[in-house]
Design a protein around this motif. Structure first.
Motif, mmCIF file in Angstrom:
data_model
loop_
_atom_site.group_PDB
_atom_site.id
_atom_site.type_symbol
_atom_site.label_atom_id
_atom_site.label_comp_id
_atom_site.label_asym_id
_atom_site.label_seq_id
_atom_site.Cartn_x
_atom_site.Cartn_y
_atom_site.Cartn_z
ATOM 1 N N ARG A 5 109.550 11.880 -82.089
ATOM 2 C CA ARG A 5 110.201 11.622 -82.910
ATOM 3 C C ARG A 5 109.490 12.980 -84.235
ATOM 4 O O ARG A 5 109.905 12.437 -85.108
ATOM 5 N N GLY A 6 108.604 13.574 -83.598
ATOM 6 C CA GLY A 6 108.339 14.749 -84.781
ATOM 7 C C GLY A 6 109.079 15.644 -85.638
ATOM 8 O O GLY A 6 110.410 15.613 -85.261
ATOM 9 N N VAL A 7 108.115 16.756 -86.057
ATOM 10 C CA VAL A 7 109.016 17.234 -87.197
ATOM 11 C C VAL A 7 110.004 18.889 -86.019
ATOM 12 O O VAL A 7 110.955 18.620 -86.859
ATOM 13 N N VAL A 8 109.612 19.177 -85.763
ATOM 14 C CA VAL A 8 110.498 19.768 -84.409
ATOM 15 C C VAL A 8 111.691 19.817 -83.662
ATOM 16 O O VAL A 8 113.014 19.988 -84.226
ATOM 17 N N THR A 9 111.074 18.015 -83.037
ATOM 18 C CA THR A 9 112.437 17.405 -82.508
ATOM 19 C C THR A 9 113.279 17.350 -84.145
ATOM 20 O O THR A 9 115.232 18.018 -83.606
ATOM 21 N N SER A 10 112.955 16.998 -85.277
ATOM 22 C CA SER A 10 113.733 16.853 -85.979
ATOM 23 C C SER A 10 114.973 18.257 -86.592
ATOM 24 O O SER A 10 115.830 18.007 -86.862
ATOM 25 N N GLY A 11 113.674 19.197 -86.547
ATOM 26 C CA GLY A 11 114.232 20.664 -86.863
ATOM 27 C C GLY A 11 115.208 20.711 -85.948
ATOM 28 O O GLY A 11 116.209 21.634 -86.414
ATOM 29 N N LEU A 12 115.006 20.822 -84.603
ATOM 30 C CA LEU A 12 115.662 21.715 -83.791
ATOM 31 C C LEU A 12 117.313 20.738 -83.092
ATOM 32 O O LEU A 12 118.073 21.086 -84.135
ATOM 33 N N ASP A 13 116.969 19.458 -83.963
ATOM 34 C CA ASP A 13 118.332 18.468 -83.934
ATOM 35 C C ASP A 13 118.957 18.953 -85.241
ATOM 36 O O ASP A 13 120.317 19.145 -85.295
ATOM 37 N N ALA A 14 118.549 19.643 -86.362
ATOM 38 C CA ALA A 14 119.092 19.833 -88.057
ATOM 39 C C ALA A 14 119.737 21.513 -86.905
ATOM 40 O O ALA A 14 120.969 21.607 -87.793
ATOM 41 N N ILE A 15 119.262 21.800 -86.086
ATOM 42 C CA ILE A 15 120.011 23.773 -86.009
ATOM 43 C C ILE A 15 121.134 23.568 -85.588
ATOM 44 O O ILE A 15 121.749 23.657 -85.143
ATOM 45 N N ALA A 16 121.065 22.314 -83.886
ATOM 46 C CA ALA A 16 122.149 22.530 -83.242
ATOM 47 C C ALA A 16 122.895 21.797 -84.224
ATOM 48 O O ALA A 16 124.015 21.775 -83.584
ATOM 49 N N ALA A 17 122.362 21.280 -84.591
ATOM 50 C CA ALA A 17 124.109 20.732 -85.940
ATOM 51 C C ALA A 17 124.645 21.686 -85.899
ATOM 52 O O ALA A 17 126.343 21.954 -86.683
ATOM 53 N N ARG A 18 124.251 22.634 -87.181
ATOM 54 C CA ARG A 18 124.356 23.587 -87.483
ATOM 55 C C ARG A 18 124.914 24.529 -86.786
ATOM 56 O O ARG A 18 126.128 25.583 -87.071
ATOM 57 N N LEU A 19 123.630 25.140 -85.777
ATOM 58 C CA LEU A 19 124.595 26.596 -84.798
ATOM 59 C C LEU A 19 124.977 26.337 -83.667
ATOM 60 O O LEU A 19 124.712 25.112 -82.893
ATOM 61 N N ASP A 20 125.722 27.387 -83.140
ATOM 62 C CA ASP A 20 125.503 27.379 -81.872
ATOM 63 C C ASP A 20 125.986 28.217 -80.466
ATOM 64 O O ASP A 20 126.135 29.721 -81.606
ATOM 65 N N GLY A 21 126.236 28.187 -80.019
ATOM 66 C CA GLY A 21 126.514 29.434 -78.556
ATOM 67 C C GLY A 21 125.776 30.705 -79.216
ATOM 68 O O GLY A 21 124.060 29.993 -79.024
#
Length: 399
Positions: free
Chosen positions: A358-374
């Motif tokens: 549940r740490g900073v990498v998980t949270s950061g990657l969730d934020a990236i996936a919500a913003r970018l795709d493909g």
């Protein structure tokens, strides 16, 4: 002994990011029953990633457990050696990994030169002595012989990273405006990478609401840390550490969070990717710019400035707990010695904080996936992971 580093498995999927780990976080138990001097000598062979920081934490904890005190010159030399290792680890990312995100070739010749200079510098600083001998008496390193590799390393860093003197960069780049100006005027990979993040409005990529590991060098936090590492839940804590029931971060970013440049970047981009890369550049400039003749002091804004030498009266007899600011974050060793033998040994590494499920990498990657795709997602996710910087290899799977 084989390296027990293990591997991370990072999966980005429609329901969020999941991180698995094969890291054997209890591997230090192998030293139970060993003599302290044997442990100090052989532990770096088992934990070969950031072996110098591991050595410093190991001997520091063992010395505390046995009431030994190294000479101040020994403690200072250990700090210098840890700093040199941190410099090497950051340059590995900057010279070999950062170019890939610009479509350029890794600067392998420069990194090979860094490795040669690092070996020469370590040899010059430790000639005729072992600074990681338990309770080592005073040493007088040959500072003159260390001057040449130190100057050569500073010149290489200036040329390949900063486009000038690291000390000049440190003095002039103290806010976003100065950083942007440096990016636009410098042709190094580091400058071009940060400039691209700014131009493409990606500076806050991976921003997440995860706080830093607090100061753990005085009571009551020190006693609480000791209880976490020495109590019945120690295995679980070492595998997935948290503080006040929350995941935390320990990294160059948290270490330098009070520096003017990082304060300004954080106010604009939080703990996003530009702030992280800026903190790594800041740390390289600080270490490289100190030189061989600089005083053994650190800037007042550095958080977790150890490894320290103070006694820890709150710990039980026979217990040592030592903290070292390793390249990727705070490294903690906790040891208990009884009857002249190691009775318990725990290591808390920064990877377990930063790559907590549940740490900073998980949270950061969730934020990236919500913003970018493909096609955009994977390379920028990899850049973000590299910016947090695990100490082990990882598999990234996007489903």
């Amino acid at each position: 002994m084989s390296d027990p580093a293990g591997r991370l498995q990072i999966r980005i999927g429609p329901t969020g990011t999941a991180i698995g780990s094969s890291r054997p976080v209890g591997a230090a138990k192998v030293f139970v029953g060993w003599r302290p001097e044997e442990t100090a000598r052989l532990l770096p062979a088992l934990f070969s990633i950031c072996a110098t920081a591991q050595s410093a934490a190991c001997v520091g904890a063992l010395e505390q457990a046995q009431g030994l005190a190294p000479a101040p010159s020994v403690s200072a030399l250990r700090r210098r050696l840890v700093d040199a290792e941190t410099l090497r680890e950051h340059l590995w990312r900057m010279l070999l990994d950062w170019p890939r995100f610009l479509g350029a070739e890794p600067d392998a010749p420069a990194m090979a030169r860094v490795m040669d200079l690092h070996r020469g510098l370590r040899a010059a600083r430790t000639v005729g002595c072992d600074p990681f001998e338990l309770g080592r008496a005073a040493v007088v390193p040959d500072a003159e012989s260390a001057q040449e590799p130190t100057a050569a390393l500073e010149a290489l860093i200036g040329q390949r990273v900063f486009g000038g003197s690291p000390a000049d960069w440190l003095a002039s780049v103290r806010d976003l405006a100065a950083l942007r100006g440096w990016c636009e005027q410098t042709d190094s990979v580091a400058a071009r990478l940060l400039n691209r993040l700014l131009d493409q409005d990606l500076a806050d990529l991976g921003r997440a609401g995860i706080g830093p590991v607090p100061e753990l060098d005085s009571d009551p936090s020190l006693s609480e840390l000791d209880a976490c590492l020495g109590g019945p839940g120690a295995d679980a804590f070492v595998a997935q550490p948290s503080w006040d029931s929350e995941p935390r971060e320990t990294s160059p970013l948290t270490r330098h969070r009070a520096a003017p440049l990082i304060l300004d970047l954080s106010s604009r981009f939080g703990n996003g990717i530009l702030t992280r890369l800026g903190a790594q550049l800041l740390e390289v400039a600080r270490i490289a710019g100190r030189g061989e003749s600089a005083a053994e002091t650190r800037p007042a804004d550095i958080q977790h400035p150890g490894p320290g030498d103070s006694s820890l009266p709150s710990l039980a007899p026979g217990v040592g707990l030592f903290q070292v600011p390793a390249a990727r974050g705070l490294l903690v060793h906790r040891v208990r010695v009884s009857g002249g033998r190691v009775a318990d040994y725990r290591i808390l590494a920064p990877t377990e904080w930063n790559f907590h499920p549940r740490g900073v990498v998980t949270s950061g990657l969730d934020a990236i996936a919500a913003r970018l795709d493909g096609a955009e997602l994977e390379p920028l996710a990899r850049l973000f992971i590299a910016a947090v910087d695990p100490c082990v290899d990882f598999d990234l799977i996007h489903t």
